[in-house]
Design an enzyme around this catalytic site. Structure first.
Site, PDB file in Angstrom:
ATOM      1  N   ASP A 107       0.990  -1.429  -0.011  1.00 22.46           N
ATOM      2  CA  ASP A 107       0.200  -0.286   0.159  1.00 22.46           C
ATOM      3  C   ASP A 107       1.065   1.271   0.071  1.00 22.46           C
ATOM      4  OD1 ASP A 107      -3.128   0.799   0.381  1.00 22.46           O
ATOM      5  OD2 ASP A 107      -1.942   1.828   1.933  1.00 22.46           O
ATOM      6  N   HIS A 270      -6.993  -7.300   0.924  1.00 21.94           N
ATOM      7  CA  HIS A 270      -6.061  -6.098   0.812  1.00 21.94           C
ATOM      8  C   HIS A 270      -4.942  -6.254   1.780  1.00 21.94           C
ATOM      9  CE1 HIS A 270      -4.254  -2.260   0.072  1.00 21.94           C
ATOM     10  NE2 HIS A 270      -4.702  -2.012   1.337  1.00 21.94           N
TER      11      HIS A 270
END
Length: 290
Positions: A107, A270
């Site tokens: 991320d 994620h």
């Protein structure tokens, strides 16, 4: 009670004038740096790092502006550019005795890792990116209603004042939204609480990090694109299948940046290093063997 990565010790390392990063270090062998994402800290690597530490020196810092690392004021719009944050990581590794190292980021940390690979190709030997596209491509693929899940990118891109006020009024609701939406049961209550506590105390610096991605980081990527600057080291990109949702070819996007690319679509969510650590460890070990 402070949560630690098993077998790792924490220290503060000065990386720039008046700026020190909190870092957990463990293991021996060739060096690997692991960079966390949003809204997390170095603890996101708590399952992956001990495995890699069996035969690598593993360094897990909190990025500047996050966790227990320093959070300078952003007076010029550059304090949280990925160029600045990447320079932190190179300085951190050097301070710990490593001129060259493998680098993996998730991320926000992946954006820092990509910039480090572009700016410091002689320092970064291998590069892994978990669940992002490079900055230019991220903005390019977000369109219309399908971009709604990325609302926070647009909120935190606004000029100083409004985003900080809105998020600061209910930080646990804001940051907790992403922890709950993007996770299954991979983040236990104590770790979730640690993430919320860390983010609650870092609203301004987290917003500054995201604002940079809508401003100066774009300028740096555009300059690299014009100059033909690419990632020359072996690269592994692990992603959810966002391309199917948003209508783009993720591997093709990555091939525009990386000469030696292994692109993999994962089935987990994620927070993949917490949801599927064995898969991530295997991918990183495969990368390090290239």
């Amino acid at each position: 009670m402070t949560i630690e990565i098993s077998g790792f010790t924490r220290q503060r390392v000065t990386v720039a004038d008046g700026i020190a990063l909190n870092v957990a270090v463990g293991g021996t062998g060739s060096p690997v740096v692991l960079l966390h994402g949003f809204p997390q800290t170095h603890l996101m690597w708590r399952h992956v790092a001990p495995d890699l530490a069996a035969d690598h020196t593993v360094m897990c810092p909190d990025l500047r502006g996050y966790g227990a690392s320093d959070k300078p004021e952003d007076t010029d719009g550059h304090a949280y550019s990925k160029r600045t944050m990447a320079a932190d990581i190179v300085a951190l590794a050097r301070a710990l005795g490593h001129e060259r190292f493998a680098l993996a980021g998730h991320d926000r940390g992946a954006l820092v890792a990509i910039r480090a690979g572009l700016d410091h190709p002689h320092a970064v030997t291998h590069l892994a990116s978990l669940d992002v596209l490079p900055t230019l491509d991220t903005w390019d693929v977000l369109h219309g209603r399908s971009a709604a899940p990325g609302f926070h990118l647009y909120l935190m891109a606004q000029p100083p004042g409004l985003p900080e006020t809105l998020i600061g009024a209910a930080p646990d609701a804001f940051f907790g939204h992403f922890l709950d939406l993007w996770s299954t049961d991979a983040i236990p209550a104590d770790v979730r609480a640690a993430y919320l506590e860390a983010s609650r105390g870092a609203v301004r610096s987290i917003v500054a990090d995201y604002r940079a991605t809508a401003t100066v980081d774009v300028e740096h990527d555009e300059a690299d694109r014009r100059a033909g600057n690419r990632l020359r080291m072996p690269v592994t990109a692990l992603q959810q299948d966002w391309g199917a949702v948003l209508g783009y070819d993720a591997a093709d996007r990555w091939r525009a940046w990386a000469d030696d690319l292994d692109h993999r679509t994962v089935s987990c969510g994620h927070f993949m290093a917490e949801e599927s650590p064995a898969e991530i460890v295997k991918a990183l070990r495969d990368l390090l063997a290239r």
